[in-house]
Design a protein around this motif. Structure first.
Motif, mmCIF file in Angstrom:
data_model
loop_
_atom_site.group_PDB
_atom_site.id
_atom_site.type_symbol
_atom_site.label_atom_id
_atom_site.label_comp_id
_atom_site.label_asym_id
_atom_site.label_seq_id
_atom_site.Cartn_x
_atom_site.Cartn_y
_atom_site.Cartn_z
ATOM 1 N N GLN A 19 2.407 47.669 42.350
ATOM 2 C CA GLN A 19 3.004 46.615 42.335
ATOM 3 C C GLN A 19 4.448 46.804 42.806
ATOM 4 O OE1 GLN A 19 2.290 45.173 38.431
ATOM 5 N NE2 GLN A 19 2.369 43.040 39.028
ATOM 6 N N ILE A 20 5.174 45.518 43.473
ATOM 7 C CA ILE A 20 6.460 45.831 43.957
ATOM 8 C C ILE A 20 6.999 44.433 43.130
ATOM 9 C CG2 ILE A 20 7.938 45.607 46.134
ATOM 10 C CD1 ILE A 20 5.508 46.709 47.488
ATOM 11 N N VAL A 21 8.484 44.626 42.781
ATOM 12 C CA VAL A 21 8.967 43.606 42.369
ATOM 13 C C VAL A 21 10.560 43.797 42.913
ATOM 14 C CG1 VAL A 21 9.962 42.538 40.308
ATOM 15 C CG2 VAL A 21 7.767 43.564 40.082
ATOM 16 N N ILE A 22 11.098 42.671 43.244
ATOM 17 C CA ILE A 22 12.450 42.889 43.732
ATOM 18 C C ILE A 22 13.243 41.750 42.557
ATOM 19 C CG2 ILE A 22 14.246 42.326 45.271
ATOM 20 C CD1 ILE A 22 12.766 44.488 46.284
ATOM 21 N N CYS A 23 14.395 42.397 42.264
ATOM 22 C CA CYS A 23 15.244 41.396 41.210
ATOM 23 C C CYS A 23 16.652 41.070 42.041
ATOM 24 C CB CYS A 23 15.511 42.063 39.941
ATOM 25 S SG CYS A 23 14.084 42.481 38.946
ATOM 26 N N PRO A 24 16.717 40.081 42.645
ATOM 27 C CA PRO A 24 17.804 39.734 43.462
ATOM 28 C C PRO A 24 18.770 38.867 42.331
ATOM 29 C CG PRO A 24 16.293 37.835 44.093
ATOM 30 C CD PRO A 24 15.763 38.893 42.833
ATOM 31 N N PRO A 25 20.070 38.531 42.919
ATOM 32 C CA PRO A 25 20.909 38.090 42.184
ATOM 33 C C PRO A 25 20.272 36.472 42.032
ATOM 34 C CG PRO A 25 22.056 38.417 44.010
ATOM 35 C CD PRO A 25 20.733 39.045 44.208
ATOM 36 N N ALA A 26 20.700 35.788 40.760
ATOM 37 C CA ALA A 26 20.016 34.364 40.529
ATOM 38 C C ALA A 26 19.939 33.619 41.449
ATOM 39 C CB ALA A 26 20.685 33.807 39.220
ATOM 40 N N THR A 27 21.138 33.665 42.383
ATOM 41 C CA THR A 27 21.340 32.610 43.599
ATOM 42 C C THR A 27 20.486 32.752 44.429
ATOM 43 O OG1 THR A 27 22.924 34.218 44.686
ATOM 44 C CG2 THR A 27 23.777 32.443 43.275
ATOM 45 N N LEU A 28 19.786 33.879 44.780
ATOM 46 C CA LEU A 28 18.797 34.026 45.833
ATOM 47 C C LEU A 28 17.216 33.857 45.257
ATOM 48 C CD1 LEU A 28 19.522 37.163 47.998
ATOM 49 C CD2 LEU A 28 19.433 34.669 48.616
ATOM 50 N N LEU A 29 17.056 33.713 44.095
ATOM 51 C CA LEU A 29 15.874 33.780 43.466
ATOM 52 C C LEU A 29 14.924 33.161 44.055
ATOM 53 C CD1 LEU A 29 15.682 34.320 39.580
ATOM 54 C CD2 LEU A 29 14.384 35.569 41.166
ATOM 55 N N SER A 30 15.161 31.644 44.029
ATOM 56 C CA SER A 30 13.987 30.679 44.527
ATOM 57 C C SER A 30 13.609 30.730 45.961
ATOM 58 C CB SER A 30 14.403 29.244 44.227
ATOM 59 O OG SER A 30 15.649 29.075 44.610
ATOM 60 N N ARG A 31 14.836 31.236 46.772
ATOM 61 C CA ARG A 31 14.715 31.395 48.338
ATOM 62 C C ARG A 31 13.911 32.742 48.505
ATOM 63 N NH1 ARG A 31 20.577 30.692 50.385
ATOM 64 N NH2 ARG A 31 21.074 31.211 48.395
ATOM 65 N N MET A 32 14.073 33.762 47.759
ATOM 66 C CA MET A 32 13.219 35.060 47.728
ATOM 67 C C MET A 32 11.877 34.613 47.397
ATOM 68 S SD MET A 32 13.848 38.823 46.440
ATOM 69 C CE MET A 32 15.272 39.057 47.343
ATOM 70 N N ALA A 33 11.710 34.274 46.093
ATOM 71 C CA ALA A 33 10.366 33.609 45.828
ATOM 72 C C ALA A 33 9.571 32.841 46.931
ATOM 73 C CB ALA A 33 10.326 32.922 44.757
ATOM 74 N N GLU A 34 10.139 32.015 47.562
ATOM 75 C CA GLU A 34 9.340 31.329 48.705
ATOM 76 C C GLU A 34 9.256 31.971 49.820
ATOM 77 O OE1 GLU A 34 11.722 27.957 49.817
ATOM 78 O OE2 GLU A 34 11.658 27.045 47.790
ATOM 79 N N ALA A 35 10.122 33.211 50.230
ATOM 80 C CA ALA A 35 9.875 33.837 51.403
ATOM 81 C C ALA A 35 9.096 34.843 51.129
ATOM 82 C CB ALA A 35 11.277 34.450 51.624
ATOM 83 N N VAL A 36 8.625 35.287 49.814
ATOM 84 C CA VAL A 36 7.554 36.248 49.832
ATOM 85 C C VAL A 36 6.195 35.882 49.097
ATOM 86 C CG1 VAL A 36 9.174 38.119 49.465
ATOM 87 C CG2 VAL A 36 8.381 36.863 47.473
ATOM 88 N N GLU A 37 6.032 34.383 49.209
ATOM 89 C CA GLU A 37 4.842 33.974 48.402
ATOM 90 C C GLU A 37 3.509 34.105 49.226
ATOM 91 O OE1 GLU A 37 5.205 29.577 48.202
ATOM 92 O OE2 GLU A 37 3.354 29.622 47.039
ATOM 93 N N GLY A 38 2.649 34.661 48.483
ATOM 94 C CA GLY A 38 1.386 34.899 48.921
ATOM 95 C C GLY A 38 1.246 36.600 49.337
ATOM 96 N N GLY A 39 2.415 37.274 49.578
ATOM 97 C CA GLY A 39 2.490 38.547 49.812
ATOM 98 C C GLY A 39 2.623 39.531 48.616
ATOM 99 N N PRO A 40 2.681 40.719 48.657
ATOM 100 C CA PRO A 40 2.543 41.851 47.735
ATOM 101 C C PRO A 40 3.796 41.903 47.033
ATOM 102 C CG PRO A 40 2.914 42.803 49.869
ATOM 103 C CD PRO A 40 3.064 41.409 50.213
ATOM 104 N N VAL A 41 5.139 41.049 47.380
ATOM 105 C CA VAL A 41 6.186 41.241 46.586
ATOM 106 C C VAL A 41 6.431 40.148 45.536
ATOM 107 C CG1 VAL A 41 8.656 41.534 46.899
ATOM 108 C CG2 VAL A 41 7.138 42.392 48.512
#
Ligand code: PEP
Length: 251
Positions: A37-59
């Motif tokens: 399992q892979i998890v990335i914890c970015p700064p809060a300012t990037l969370l929603s953009r990162m979540a959108e960018a990785v949606e459906g993938g392994p991260v």
């Protein structure tokens, strides 16, 4: 023993802007079917953009902290429900930098952990000794106290991960010996089993954190009761974190 899925968690700390999102998409593309399992914890300012960018993938994505309250007059803070709303499924709690920079106590961390669970997040609770504490041979007492104080009742293998992060190994390039890592991880496992029962105690994943790199990851992952890593510096670049993911997942 219940199967524990290996976990590679990255802590970006106060690093990263939109320009860096490509590192996460590159990681996902390079490891479409990782053996962990892979998890990335970015700064809060990037969370929603990162979540959108990785949606459906392994991260998956997580926060680096949350406030114990659900909402209210806490300027500058972020609640667990807000992290979840931004797309996080995880949150790091009680990192030694939070304990040192923000005076977080075990009680604070325990309250935050409850808040995280209330919001449906998986908590990665960090414990670890300073160099002085290790040299005074207090490591296991310190870890036991942090674990007992920081983890609330109600822990399960689904809502809790514990990260052992010796403070002196974070960002320093120094790591404990494999025997030292094994000793602490075995002790954490034993204490979780004693407190929560064998089933739960054996199902909670234990991460090692502190200067994990692609070059030392395989050796660390071979240690008893190490179920993965919490990674700071080496999680920022897809190539570095990918090396750790590969060492863990065998892909
Ligand atoms: C961390 O901050 O949790 C950490 C382990 O950092 P690093 O990997 O850079 O030592």
């Amino acid at each position: 023993m219940r199967h524990r899925r290996k976990l590679a968690a990255g802590n970006w700390k106060m690093n990263g802007t939109a320009d860096d999102l490509g590192e996460v998409t590159a990681l996902a593309e390079a490891h479409p079917d990782p053996g962990c399992q892979i998890v990335i914890c970015p700064p809060a300012t990037l969370l929603s953009r990162m979540a959108e960018a990785v949606e459906g993938g392994p991260v998956e994505v997580g926060g680096q902290d949350c406030h114990p309250a659900a909402s209210g007059a806490h300027t500058g803070d972020v609640s667990a429900a807000m992290l979840a709303d931004a797309g996080a499924a995880w949150v790091i709690l009680g990192h030694s930098e939070r304990r040192a920079d923000h005076g977080e106590t075990n009680d604070t961390v325990r309250d935050k952990c409850r808040a995280a669970w209330d919001a449906g997040l998986i908590a990665i609770v960090c414990v670890g000794e300073t160099l002085e504490q290790r040299e005074a041979q207090n490591t296991l007492d310190i870890i036991s106290g942090q674990l007992a104080g920081s983890v609330p009742d109600g822990a399960t293998g689904h809502n809790l991960v514990v990260a052992y992060e010796p403070v002196w190994a974070i960002g320093t390039g120094k790591i404990p010996t494999m025997d030292q890592i094994g000793e602490v991880h075995d002790a954490i496992r034993a204490r979780l089993e004693r407190r929560f029962g064998e089933g739960v105690g054996r199902s909670v994943r234990l991460l090692y954190g502190g200067s994990v790199k692609p070059g030392n990851a395989a050796e660390i992952f071979a240690v008893s009761n190490v179920d993965g890593a919490l990674v700071g510096g080496a999680s920022l670049k897809a190539a570095d974190f990918g090396g750790i993911v590969a060492a863990l997942g065998g892909d």
